[in-house]
Design an enzyme around this catalytic site. Structure first.
Site, PDB file in Angstrom:
ATOM      1  N   ASN A 141       0.898  -0.948  -0.216  1.00  9.87           N
ATOM      2  CA  ASN A 141       0.168   0.136  -0.100  1.00  9.87           C
ATOM      3  C   ASN A 141       0.861   1.108  -0.159  1.00  9.87           C
ATOM      4  O   ASN A 141       1.762   1.566   0.336  1.00  9.87           O
ATOM      5  CB  ASN A 141      -0.335   0.005   1.363  1.00  9.87           C
ATOM      6  CG  ASN A 141      -1.550  -0.741   1.222  1.00  9.87           C
ATOM      7  OD1 ASN A 141      -2.168  -1.243   0.339  1.00  9.87           O
ATOM      8  ND2 ASN A 141      -1.882  -1.933   2.261  1.00  9.87           N
TER       9      ASN A 141
ATOM     10  N   ARG B 129       0.352   4.235   0.703  1.00  6.75           N
ATOM     11  CA  ARG B 129      -0.579   5.213   1.861  1.00  6.75           C
ATOM     12  C   ARG B 129      -0.032   4.993   2.748  1.00  6.75           C
ATOM     13  O   ARG B 129       0.312   4.350   3.541  1.00  6.75           O
ATOM     14  CB  ARG B 129      -2.076   5.582   0.840  1.00  6.75           C
ATOM     15  CG  ARG B 129      -2.604   4.423   1.107  1.00  6.75           C
ATOM     16  CD  ARG B 129      -4.588   4.258   1.892  1.00  6.75           C
ATOM     17  NE  ARG B 129      -5.036   3.270   1.881  1.00  6.75           N
ATOM     18  CZ  ARG B 129      -4.779   1.029   1.695  1.00  6.75           C
ATOM     19  NH1 ARG B 129      -4.297   1.569   0.721  1.00  6.75           N
ATOM     20  NH2 ARG B 129      -5.029   0.873   2.280  1.00  6.75           N
TER      21      ARG B 129
END
Ligand code: MV4
Length: 446
Positions: free
Chosen positions: A289, A291
């Site tokens: 991920n 983020r």
């Protein structure tokens, strides 16, 4: 350093980012839909711009409106938060083309990790163990059958454009591949605008363990330990903890070493998370991920490092403020996600908050944009508060969590607080004996 940051998000995460900005002396711009005129993230920001009507597609996902808001307010940088546009490489690219700094990784790394086949190929090259599976995407039914035979049944069909469990199917034999592959490809094309699917050996009882990374793109890379996110319902995380009760010190150190080495080699910058499945003492990469994540506060609680502050410093070109030797992971932290949902049926429960009292005291942090009189709109994610608790030991943390859940009052809507109250006294949870399927069984729906 930046003078003004536009926060392209809403709710508790917009508030979380606002707090880091204020502590750094940076002004904030909130953007909001008409459903969020009275939202806390709007009230606390230095400036706010309405960017559209309630549906996210026309507001929080409205790229031209967000870029216009940045332009008219004179923002230097844009923080995408999580969800919405946070992992949209096209958005990051447009932010940069318009002369703003995107607070996150490079466009190339966002794009690479968004393609789960490319991400897995990169993981192999970076020396991260992956789940045994097909060599890239499967091109045809014959190819899928031969790959499945090589991998061994059961196999899991996954969408290259998917992630987070969307579009997965378990095939137990060749007949099931024949039946499921075309459907999986059709569904992937429709959902993710990418028909590619790949195969993996199906692990029957894994835990979901992820490593939090911070990297400055100038050679500085640290990890903040792992988070155990195995307690999920329908691929929605419910409660996360760090450290994982399943890892020993040796496994933990190895996971950290593998993750930081890979991130350094990749030349990644900003915060990121490498997700693993952990089964029978071995870990396997599944996704990365690019983020900030909902559960980041538990890593902050044990490390004392403000992840959002570091994201902002890195985006401004500063080197990481820490080396791995400076990172001392202390104690235990747990996050309970409080959703505006019925605690048994999980039916959404938007509406007006008639009473609100958050727990406090030693080791307790509540990230929430709720207040008495606020109306939770029906259009968005149901997460309304995160209760994050730290203790010197897991037991202290659990005792503190139980008393915090007793103190927490949210009236006017249904919330998942009663579910957490049941969960934190369950013997298997207390003993740390759970995998990704445990919560579904606990809740009685498999
Ligand atoms: C798997 C798996 C078993 N074997 N991959 C679901 C979410 C996505 N990120 C990966 N997922 C899974 N991948 C293999 N090869 C089982 C799951 C899975 C799961 C993973 C993490 C958390 C909850 C889960 C619930 C069901 C299945």
């Amino acid at each position: 350093m930046f003078e003004k940051i536009l926060i392209a998000n809403r709710g508790e995460i917009a508030l979380r980012i606002h707090r880091a900005c204020r502590e750094m002396g940076i002004k904030t711009v909130a953007v909001h839909s008409t459903a969020d005129n009275a939202a806390m993230h709007v009230r606390l920001a230095d400036e706010s711009v309405c960017i559209g009507p309630p549906p996210a597609r026309e507001s929080y996902l409205n790229i031209p409106a967000i870029l216009s808001a940045a332009q008219i307010t004179g923002a230097d940088a844009i923080h995408p938060g999580l969800g919405f546009l946070a992992e949209n490489p096209g958005f990051a690219e447009m932010v940069e083309e318009h002369g703003f700094v995107f607070i996150g990784p490079s466009v190339e790394h966002i794009r690479m990790m968004g393609d789960k086949v490319a991400a897995k190929r990169a993981a192999v090259e970076l020396g991260i163990p992956v789940v045994p599976g097909s060599e890239g995407a499967v091109e045809s039914l014959d190819h899928a059958i031969s790959e499945a035979k090589r991998i061994g049944y059961p196999v899991l069909i996954k969408a290259a454009g998917g992630g987070g469990g969307r579009g997965m199917r378990v095939a137990r034999d060749e007949a099931e591949i024949k039946e499921m592959l075309p459907a999986a490809q059709r569904e992937s094309a429709a959902f993710f605008a990418n028909a590619e699917v790949y195969l993996e050996r199906y692990l029957g009882h894994p835990r979901h363990i992820e490593v939090q990374i911070l990297a400055d793109g100038q050679g500085g890379v640290i990890h903040l330990g792992e988070r155990d996110c195995s307690l999920q319902r329908s691929h929605q995380k419910v409660l996360e903890e760090t450290p994982s009760p399943a890892l020993n010190a040796e496994q933990r150190a190895e996971l950290g070493r593998v993750a930081t080495r890979a991130i350094a080699k990749l030349g990644y910058k900003s915060a990121g998370t490498i997700e693993f499945l952990f089964e029978d003492g071995r870990f396997f990469f599944i996704e990365m991920n690019t983020r900030l994540q909902v559960e980041h506060p538990i890593s902050e609680m044990v490390s004392g490092i403000d992840i959002v502050r570091e994201q902002i410093r890195i985006a401004a070109g500063a080197p990481l403020g820490y080396r791995q030797a400076d990172v001392a992971l202390a104690g235990h932290a747990i996050e309970c996600r409080v959703n505006a949902e019925h605690p048994e049926t999980f039916a959404p429960s938007p509406g007006t908050i008639t009473g609100y009292h958050a727990p406090g005291g030693m080791g307790v942090r509540v990230d929430s944009a709720l207040y008495q009189g606020y109306s939770v709109p029906p259009q968005y994610d149901s997460l309304v508060a995160k209760l994050v608790v730290h203790g010197t030991s897991r037991n202290e943390c659990l005792m503190r969590l139980r008393r915090s859940l007793e103190e927490f009052v949210i009236t006017g809507i249904e919330t998942t607080i009663p579910l957490h109250q049941r969960l934190v006294v369950a013997p298997d949870f207390i003993n740390g004996l759970y995998d990704v399927h445990w919560l579904g069984r606990f809740l009685g729906r498999g």
